[in-house]
Design a protein around this motif. Sequence first.
Motif, PDB file in Angstrom:
ATOM      1  N   TYR A 299       0.823  -1.210   0.000  1.00  0.00           N
ATOM      2  CA  TYR A 299       0.000   0.000   0.000  1.00  0.00           C
ATOM      3  C   TYR A 299       0.859   1.263   0.000  1.00  0.00           C
ATOM      4  CZ  TYR A 299      -3.745  -3.260   1.181  1.00  0.00           C
ATOM      5  OH  TYR A 299      -4.652  -4.304   1.155  1.00  0.00           O
ATOM      6  N   THR A 300       1.943   1.249   0.770  1.00  0.00           N
ATOM      7  CA  THR A 300       2.804   2.437   0.858  1.00  0.00           C
ATOM      8  C   THR A 300       3.399   2.787  -0.496  1.00  0.00           C
ATOM      9  OG1 THR A 300       3.381   1.976   3.165  1.00  0.00           O
ATOM     10  CG2 THR A 300       4.891   3.392   1.917  1.00  0.00           C
ATOM     11  N   TYR A 301       3.824   1.772  -1.249  1.00  0.00           N
ATOM     12  CA  TYR A 301       4.488   2.013  -2.522  1.00  0.00           C
ATOM     13  C   TYR A 301       3.553   1.819  -3.710  1.00  0.00           C
ATOM     14  CZ  TYR A 301       8.478   2.096   0.536  1.00  0.00           C
ATOM     15  OH  TYR A 301       9.340   2.416   1.558  1.00  0.00           O
ATOM     16  N   ASN A 302       2.251   1.735  -3.419  1.00  0.00           N
ATOM     17  CA  ASN A 302       1.233   1.722  -4.471  1.00  0.00           C
ATOM     18  C   ASN A 302       1.517   0.639  -5.514  1.00  0.00           C
ATOM     19  OD1 ASN A 302      -1.098   2.606  -5.755  1.00  0.00           O
ATOM     20  ND2 ASN A 302      -0.001   4.111  -7.003  1.00  0.00           N
ATOM     21  N   CYS A 303       1.755  -0.579  -5.043  1.00  0.00           N
ATOM     22  CA  CYS A 303       2.101  -1.681  -5.940  1.00  0.00           C
ATOM     23  C   CYS A 303       0.840  -2.310  -6.535  1.00  0.00           C
ATOM     24  CB  CYS A 303       2.897  -2.743  -5.189  1.00  0.00           C
ATOM     25  SG  CYS A 303       4.467  -2.148  -4.542  1.00  0.00           S
ATOM     26  N   ALA A 304       0.903  -2.587  -7.830  1.00  0.00           N
ATOM     27  CA  ALA A 304      -0.225  -3.223  -8.508  1.00  0.00           C
ATOM     28  C   ALA A 304      -0.237  -4.724  -8.288  1.00  0.00           C
ATOM     29  CB  ALA A 304      -0.166  -2.918 -10.004  1.00  0.00           C
ATOM     30  N   GLY A 305       0.908  -5.300  -7.982  1.00  0.00           N
ATOM     31  CA  GLY A 305       0.988  -6.744  -7.783  1.00  0.00           C
ATOM     32  C   GLY A 305       2.290  -7.122  -7.115  1.00  0.00           C
ATOM     33  N   VAL A 306       2.390  -8.395  -6.740  1.00  0.00           N
ATOM     34  CA  VAL A 306       3.553  -8.910  -6.011  1.00  0.00           C
ATOM     35  C   VAL A 306       4.100 -10.138  -6.734  1.00  0.00           C
ATOM     36  CG1 VAL A 306       4.402  -9.809  -3.815  1.00  0.00           C
ATOM     37  CG2 VAL A 306       2.513  -8.167  -3.844  1.00  0.00           C
ATOM     38  N   ILE A 307       5.413 -10.172  -6.918  1.00  0.00           N
ATOM     39  CA  ILE A 307       6.086 -11.383  -7.392  1.00  0.00           C
ATOM     40  C   ILE A 307       6.790 -12.004  -6.197  1.00  0.00           C
ATOM     41  CG2 ILE A 307       7.896 -12.340  -8.866  1.00  0.00           C
ATOM     42  CD1 ILE A 307       7.283 -10.167 -10.897  1.00  0.00           C
ATOM     43  N   ILE A 308       6.425 -13.247  -5.875  1.00  0.00           N
ATOM     44  CA  ILE A 308       7.032 -13.976  -4.757  1.00  0.00           C
ATOM     45  C   ILE A 308       8.106 -14.889  -5.341  1.00  0.00           C
ATOM     46  CG2 ILE A 308       6.624 -15.575  -2.855  1.00  0.00           C
ATOM     47  CD1 ILE A 308       3.641 -14.703  -2.983  1.00  0.00           C
ATOM     48  N   HIS A 309       9.347 -14.663  -4.939  1.00  0.00           N
ATOM     49  CA  HIS A 309      10.469 -15.448  -5.447  1.00  0.00           C
ATOM     50  C   HIS A 309      10.925 -16.417  -4.368  1.00  0.00           C
ATOM     51  CE1 HIS A 309      14.868 -16.145  -5.857  1.00  0.00           C
ATOM     52  NE2 HIS A 309      14.583 -16.249  -7.138  1.00  0.00           N
ATOM     53  N   SER A 310      10.948 -17.701  -4.685  1.00  0.00           N
ATOM     54  CA  SER A 310      11.427 -18.679  -3.710  1.00  0.00           C
ATOM     55  C   SER A 310      12.402 -19.640  -4.370  1.00  0.00           C
ATOM     56  CB  SER A 310      10.263 -19.456  -3.087  1.00  0.00           C
ATOM     57  OG  SER A 310       9.665 -20.324  -4.044  1.00  0.00           O
ATOM     58  N   LEU A 311      13.328 -20.141  -3.557  1.00  0.00           N
ATOM     59  CA  LEU A 311      14.275 -21.147  -4.001  1.00  0.00           C
ATOM     60  C   LEU A 311      13.717 -22.531  -3.684  1.00  0.00           C
ATOM     61  CD1 LEU A 311      17.610 -19.553  -2.760  1.00  0.00           C
ATOM     62  CD2 LEU A 311      16.730 -19.584  -5.097  1.00  0.00           C
ATOM     63  N   LYS A 312      13.880 -23.445  -4.603  1.00  0.00           N
ATOM     64  CA  LYS A 312      13.403 -24.801  -4.400  1.00  0.00           C
ATOM     65  C   LYS A 312      14.063 -25.401  -3.156  1.00  0.00           C
ATOM     66  CE  LYS A 312      12.328 -28.952  -7.073  1.00  0.00           C
ATOM     67  NZ  LYS A 312      12.474 -29.630  -8.387  1.00  0.00           N
ATOM     68  N   PHE A 313      13.297 -26.151  -2.413  1.00  0.00           N
ATOM     69  CA  PHE A 313      13.732 -26.845  -1.196  1.00  0.00           C
ATOM     70  C   PHE A 313      13.950 -25.910  -0.006  1.00  0.00           C
ATOM     71  CE2 PHE A 313      15.712 -29.489  -4.670  1.00  0.00           C
ATOM     72  CZ  PHE A 313      14.738 -30.464  -4.659  1.00  0.00           C
ATOM     73  N   CYS A 314      13.551 -24.640  -0.115  1.00  0.00           N
ATOM     74  CA  CYS A 314      13.646 -23.768   1.056  1.00  0.00           C
ATOM     75  C   CYS A 314      12.382 -23.961   1.896  1.00  0.00           C
ATOM     76  CB  CYS A 314      13.793 -22.294   0.656  1.00  0.00           C
ATOM     77  SG  CYS A 314      13.901 -21.197   2.089  1.00  0.00           S
ATOM     78  N   ASP A 315      12.488 -24.835   2.890  1.00  0.00           N
ATOM     79  CA  ASP A 315      11.311 -25.183   3.692  1.00  0.00           C
ATOM     80  C   ASP A 315      10.778 -23.979   4.469  1.00  0.00           C
ATOM     81  OD1 ASP A 315      11.580 -27.784   2.812  1.00  0.00           O
ATOM     82  OD2 ASP A 315      12.758 -28.421   4.542  1.00  0.00           O
ATOM     83  N   LEU A 316      11.670 -23.125   4.969  1.00  0.00           N
ATOM     84  CA  LEU A 316      11.231 -21.971   5.752  1.00  0.00           C
ATOM     85  C   LEU A 316      10.369 -21.042   4.908  1.00  0.00           C
ATOM     86  CD1 LEU A 316      14.531 -21.180   7.676  1.00  0.00           C
ATOM     87  CD2 LEU A 316      12.474 -22.234   8.598  1.00  0.00           C
ATOM     88  N   MET A 317      10.821 -20.777   3.693  1.00  0.00           N
ATOM     89  CA  MET A 317      10.060 -19.892   2.810  1.00  0.00           C
ATOM     90  C   MET A 317       8.758 -20.557   2.366  1.00  0.00           C
ATOM     91  SD  MET A 317      10.053 -16.933   1.321  1.00  0.00           S
ATOM     92  CE  MET A 317       9.104 -16.155   0.019  1.00  0.00           C
ATOM     93  N   GLN A 318       8.844 -21.830   1.999  1.00  0.00           N
ATOM     94  CA  GLN A 318       7.659 -22.528   1.489  1.00  0.00           C
ATOM     95  C   GLN A 318       6.570 -22.633   2.557  1.00  0.00           C
ATOM     96  OE1 GLN A 318       7.219 -23.231  -1.547  1.00  0.00           O
ATOM     97  NE2 GLN A 318       9.260 -23.199  -2.446  1.00  0.00           N
ATOM     98  N   SER A 319       6.965 -22.723   3.816  1.00  0.00           N
ATOM     99  CA  SER A 319       5.971 -22.852   4.880  1.00  0.00           C
ATOM    100  C   SER A 319       5.141 -21.584   5.060  1.00  0.00           C
ATOM    101  CB  SER A 319       6.664 -23.202   6.195  1.00  0.00           C
ATOM    102  OG  SER A 319       7.447 -22.114   6.666  1.00  0.00           O
ATOM    103  N   GLU A 320       5.671 -20.447   4.620  1.00  0.00           N
ATOM    104  CA  GLU A 320       4.953 -19.186   4.812  1.00  0.00           C
ATOM    105  C   GLU A 320       4.136 -18.764   3.598  1.00  0.00           C
ATOM    106  OE1 GLU A 320       7.085 -15.930   6.434  1.00  0.00           O
ATOM    107  OE2 GLU A 320       7.642 -17.033   8.239  1.00  0.00           O
ATOM    108  N   ILE A 321       4.463 -19.307   2.436  1.00  0.00           N
ATOM    109  CA  ILE A 321       3.804 -18.845   1.218  1.00  0.00           C
ATOM    110  C   ILE A 321       2.281 -19.046   1.263  1.00  0.00           C
ATOM    111  CG2 ILE A 321       3.570 -19.312  -1.264  1.00  0.00           C
ATOM    112  CD1 ILE A 321       6.595 -19.537  -1.408  1.00  0.00           C
TER     113      ILE A 321
END
Length: 365
Positions: A299-321
């Motif tokens: 909201y602060t930067y008035n973004c139209a969309g989000v690209i979520i970049h994750s590395l394969k096998f990163c369990d910590l990141m995958q658990s939050e997506i």
Amino acid sequence: MNIEEIIEKSRPADNSRYLGWVCSYTPEELLLAAGFTPYRLLTTADLSSGSEAYLAPNLCPYVHRLFAAGLEGKYDFLDAVAFVYSCDAMRRLADMWDLYLDLGPVYTLDVPRRRDRYAKEYFRTNLLEFKDKLETLAGRQIRDEDLANAISIVNKTRRLMQEIYDLRSENPGLVSGRDVLELARTSSTADREKFNHYLEEFVRELSLQNRNNPGNPGKKRIMLYGNAVEEESIYTIVEQAGGEVVWDDHCLSARHFDTPVDEAMDPWQAIADRYLQKSSCPRMQGMEERINRILQNIYTYNCAGVIIHSLKFCDLMQSEIPRLVKALQDRQIEHLHVERENLAEDPGQIKTRIEAFMELLGKKQ
């Protein structure tokens, strides 16, 4: 002043001693105060090697790339390497580095996952133990004035890089995402004082350009969130597809440079506090806080969309997506999840997906 000049003029002296580091939770100030050039280990290409003979194939590809680079001798100039116990993959990398690579001492730093008073006290104790090891390696004591000077230098880098991120968010045409990423990379390997000097000049020039050249309101404003983005292809594809990454939140972005160390406090406690208080990544407790931060920045930067970049096998990141995606869907914020394993994988597939995402955003406008 351009990016290439900053990189060239900020190179450390030939007689510099380098101490490698990997995670954003590594206290650069201590490495600098001990007389070393902190050198962040990064890769921009996949390397052909037998890393899977040492590391399980289902570990993070970033870890595999770092170990492959070590096997190929690309880090032979280092005096030592400091690892943070940020995840299981990094623990295994530290173990294998110590066992199989003759590249000097391997230090491991236990950083708490909590952020309360007890965690900060515990981390301060760990920093003092790390100090003793650095002093032995350096052959000199870390004086109070050395640490105060190092804190001031690293804080200045943070302030200048934050100014660049803020200028780009206001007027993305001033500097490309590729160039900002290159500056972030350079900041983690260069002579810090030289880098600050030339970066300050670059910021002044950008500020002047910003006053004279307003941005292009027709481009789609994108936020990039996730794991470390080691090379610039995503930024370039977004820009070629008619978008602009106006805010990024990953290990080599604004998230790494926020929250200065309080120079009025006891320096050891101030460093401990800063690293536990800064914008967190999935290794830390506080998933809801991270999601709220992401939403607020959208909201602060008035973004139209989000690209979520994750590395394969990163369990910590995958658990939050899943939780993050639900939060975005609940607010009708468009998103695209890009999972990557190899940097050399077919760029056409990622390009097609990002172009389709940008087209979707255009239809919704």
